[in-house]
Design a protein around this motif. Structure first.
Motif, PDB file in Angstrom:
ATOM      1  N   ASN A   1     130.235 -62.846  36.345  1.00  0.00           N
ATOM      2  CA  ASN A   1     131.358 -63.428  35.608  1.00  0.00           C
ATOM      3  C   ASN A   1     130.839 -63.864  34.236  1.00  0.00           C
ATOM      4  O   ASN A   1     130.539 -65.035  33.993  1.00  0.00           O
ATOM      5  CB  ASN A   1     131.950 -64.610  36.366  1.00  0.00           C
ATOM      6  CG  ASN A   1     133.276 -65.066  35.790  1.00  0.00           C
ATOM      7  OD1 ASN A   1     133.587 -64.809  34.628  1.00  0.00           O
ATOM      8  ND2 ASN A   1     134.069 -65.754  36.586  1.00  0.00           N
ATOM      9  N   TYR A   2     130.714 -62.900  33.341  1.00  0.00           N
ATOM     10  CA  TYR A   2     130.130 -63.168  32.021  1.00  0.00           C
ATOM     11  C   TYR A   2     130.944 -64.205  31.242  1.00  0.00           C
ATOM     12  O   TYR A   2     130.379 -65.045  30.532  1.00  0.00           O
ATOM     13  CB  TYR A   2     130.026 -61.870  31.219  1.00  0.00           C
ATOM     14  CG  TYR A   2     129.073 -60.858  31.807  1.00  0.00           C
ATOM     15  CD1 TYR A   2     127.714 -60.916  31.520  1.00  0.00           C
ATOM     16  CD2 TYR A   2     129.531 -59.837  32.634  1.00  0.00           C
ATOM     17  CE1 TYR A   2     126.828 -59.988  32.050  1.00  0.00           C
ATOM     18  CE2 TYR A   2     128.655 -58.901  33.164  1.00  0.00           C
ATOM     19  CZ  TYR A   2     127.306 -58.974  32.875  1.00  0.00           C
ATOM     20  OH  TYR A   2     126.431 -58.046  33.413  1.00  0.00           O
TER      21      TYR A   2
ATOM     22  N   GLN B   1     126.425 -49.137  33.519  1.00  0.00           N
ATOM     23  CA  GLN B   1     127.266 -49.857  34.454  1.00  0.00           C
ATOM     24  C   GLN B   1     126.510 -50.440  35.641  1.00  0.00           C
ATOM     25  O   GLN B   1     126.780 -51.546  36.065  1.00  0.00           O
ATOM     26  CB  GLN B   1     128.393 -48.933  34.953  1.00  0.00           C
ATOM     27  CG  GLN B   1     129.337 -49.555  35.961  1.00  0.00           C
ATOM     28  CD  GLN B   1     130.241 -50.616  35.353  1.00  0.00           C
ATOM     29  OE1 GLN B   1     130.190 -50.881  34.155  1.00  0.00           O
ATOM     30  NE2 GLN B   1     131.081 -51.217  36.168  1.00  0.00           N
TER      31      GLN B   1
ATOM     32  N   SER C   1     135.914 -58.001  29.053  1.00  0.00           N
ATOM     33  CA  SER C   1     135.023 -58.053  27.901  1.00  0.00           C
ATOM     34  C   SER C   1     135.547 -58.889  26.734  1.00  0.00           C
ATOM     35  O   SER C   1     134.993 -58.826  25.638  1.00  0.00           O
ATOM     36  CB  SER C   1     134.736 -56.634  27.403  1.00  0.00           C
ATOM     37  OG  SER C   1     135.940 -55.971  27.070  1.00  0.00           O
TER      38      SER C   1
ATOM     39  N   ARG D   1     134.646 -53.813  32.924  1.00  0.00           N
ATOM     40  CA  ARG D   1     134.233 -55.210  32.865  1.00  0.00           C
ATOM     41  C   ARG D   1     135.167 -55.983  31.937  1.00  0.00           C
ATOM     42  O   ARG D   1     135.575 -55.462  30.907  1.00  0.00           O
ATOM     43  CB  ARG D   1     132.793 -55.325  32.355  1.00  0.00           C
ATOM     44  CG  ARG D   1     131.773 -54.577  33.206  1.00  0.00           C
ATOM     45  CD  ARG D   1     130.358 -54.821  32.709  1.00  0.00           C
ATOM     46  NE  ARG D   1     129.389 -54.042  33.468  1.00  0.00           N
ATOM     47  CZ  ARG D   1     128.062 -54.166  33.373  1.00  0.00           C
ATOM     48  NH1 ARG D   1     127.555 -55.051  32.521  1.00  0.00           N
ATOM     49  NH2 ARG D   1     127.259 -53.420  34.093  1.00  0.00           N
TER      50      ARG D   1
ATOM     51  N   HIS E   1     127.645 -55.518  37.427  1.00  0.00           N
ATOM     52  CA  HIS E   1     129.071 -55.306  37.166  1.00  0.00           C
ATOM     53  C   HIS E   1     129.939 -56.403  37.769  1.00  0.00           C
ATOM     54  O   HIS E   1     131.131 -56.472  37.483  1.00  0.00           O
ATOM     55  CB  HIS E   1     129.505 -53.941  37.713  1.00  0.00           C
ATOM     56  CG  HIS E   1     129.419 -53.826  39.202  1.00  0.00           C
ATOM     57  ND1 HIS E   1     128.225 -53.857  39.900  1.00  0.00           N
ATOM     58  CD2 HIS E   1     130.400 -53.689  40.144  1.00  0.00           C
ATOM     59  CE1 HIS E   1     128.465 -53.734  41.191  1.00  0.00           C
ATOM     60  NE2 HIS E   1     129.771 -53.642  41.376  1.00  0.00           N
ATOM     61  N   ARG E   2     129.352 -57.296  38.593  1.00  0.00           N
ATOM     62  CA  ARG E   2     130.116 -58.360  39.243  1.00  0.00           C
ATOM     63  C   ARG E   2     129.852 -59.734  38.623  1.00  0.00           C
ATOM     64  O   ARG E   2     130.441 -60.729  39.041  1.00  0.00           O
ATOM     65  CB  ARG E   2     129.783 -58.410  40.737  1.00  0.00           C
ATOM     66  CG  ARG E   2     130.267 -57.213  41.522  1.00  0.00           C
ATOM     67  CD  ARG E   2     130.044 -57.412  43.025  1.00  0.00           C
ATOM     68  NE  ARG E   2     130.680 -58.617  43.512  1.00  0.00           N
ATOM     69  CZ  ARG E   2     130.018 -59.679  43.993  1.00  0.00           C
ATOM     70  NH1 ARG E   2     128.696 -59.691  44.031  1.00  0.00           N
ATOM     71  NH2 ARG E   2     130.673 -60.752  44.412  1.00  0.00           N
TER      72      ARG E   2
ATOM     73  N   THR F   1     129.308 -49.294  29.615  1.00  0.00           N
ATOM     74  CA  THR F   1     129.941 -49.913  30.777  1.00  0.00           C
ATOM     75  C   THR F   1     131.436 -49.629  30.779  1.00  0.00           C
ATOM     76  O   THR F   1     132.013 -49.202  29.775  1.00  0.00           O
ATOM     77  CB  THR F   1     129.719 -51.436  30.788  1.00  0.00           C
ATOM     78  OG1 THR F   1     130.366 -52.036  29.659  1.00  0.00           O
ATOM     79  CG2 THR F   1     128.230 -51.760  30.740  1.00  0.00           C
TER      80      THR F   1
ATOM     81  N   THR G   1     123.047 -55.492  31.484  1.00  0.00           N
ATOM     82  CA  THR G   1     123.695 -56.800  31.366  1.00  0.00           C
ATOM     83  C   THR G   1     123.986 -57.277  29.935  1.00  0.00           C
ATOM     84  O   THR G   1     124.617 -58.323  29.778  1.00  0.00           O
ATOM     85  CB  THR G   1     122.843 -57.887  32.057  1.00  0.00           C
ATOM     86  OG1 THR G   1     121.529 -57.900  31.482  1.00  0.00           O
ATOM     87  CG2 THR G   1     122.735 -57.624  33.553  1.00  0.00           C
TER      88      THR G   1
END
Length: 247
Positions: free
Chosen positions: A63-64, A160, A112, A110, A60-61, A107, A184
């Protein structure tokens, strides 16, 4: 150029001829780490460890946005995601390789989308098929050429994290039609689509999901590590065959 985003169990590629590493600054902050640029089977690739090279970023952290933007910035046009998952039904047994075809997103919170600024227009993407069909087929053909059996198709439930799911939650995911569960694929797949990047995944079933398998009362992390260590060698074999393909 294509990219490999490595998940848990794949923080490096020992069959990668490294040319150099590149730090990329993005409008969305820092990626999970420097990009490793090199060649496999004579083909240019970029590699990025999704959780950081020390495996320090929880799902969840991550940086996609920075990760995908950085890959596009260096010329990537196709992305292969490697990720570990839990198998919900018996046929998705630990040690299996799976090429998923669909996603259910559970999730929350996030970031998105790239289109969220006050000056950005509302932008919708077609996400009917979250994994690019042509890229999926090439990945399946690569596995066949490498002699590595894969399961063609699975519905990936993205939860999540970072905790694993309860047995009741897995029951719910199965009722919803999910076959494997991970943390992910979202928003990674959607962000790739926004950037116009082809995106496909190879999932390693690391364990049976909660409430499944021989011991339905708990999940053994020792067994997960052993499965990943053994199975990731097969993933590297498939990726090498993929890189050797000529379209």
């Amino acid at each position: 150029m294509f990219a490999i985003i490595g998940g848990t169990g794949l923080t490096s590629l020992n069959n990668l001829e490294i040319v150099h590493r590149q730090v990329v600054r993005t409008p969305y902050g820092d990626p999970s780490g420097p990009l490793t640029l090199g060649r496999i089977a004579g083909r240019d690739i970029a590699f990025l460890a999704r959780h950081g090279y020390g495996h320090t970023y929880a799902p969840h952290r991550i940086n996609y946005r920075a990760n995908l933007w950085a890959l596009q910035h260096v010329g990537v046009r196709e992305v292969i995601s490697v990720a570990s998952v839990g198998g919900i039904q018996a046929q998705y047994a630990p040690g299996s390789l799976v090429i998923p075809h669909q996603i259910i997103d559970y999730t929350w919170g996030r970031v998105s989308t790239f289109f969220e600024g006050e000056e950005d227009p509302v932008t919708h993407i077609d996400f009917t098929l979250p994994f690019t069909p042509a890229l999926r087929e090439r990945l399946i053909r690569a596995a066949q050429k490498a002699g590595e059996p894969v399961i063609d198709g699975a519905v990936y439930a993205c939860t999540q994290g970072p905790r694993l799911e309860t047995a009741a939650e897995i029951d719910r995911l199965e009722r919803d039609g999910a076959n494997v569960v991970g943390m992910t694929a979202m928003p990674e797949a959607a962000l790739a689509r926004e950037l116009g990047l082809a995106y496909a995944a190879i999932n390693v079933v690391a364990n049976y999901a909660a409430g499944r398998g021989a011991d339905a009362s708990e999940i053994s992390f020792t067994e997960i590590e052993a499965t990943l260590s053994e199975t990731m060698a097969r993933v590297r074999h498939v990726l090498e065959a993929f890189a050797a393909q000529r379209e």
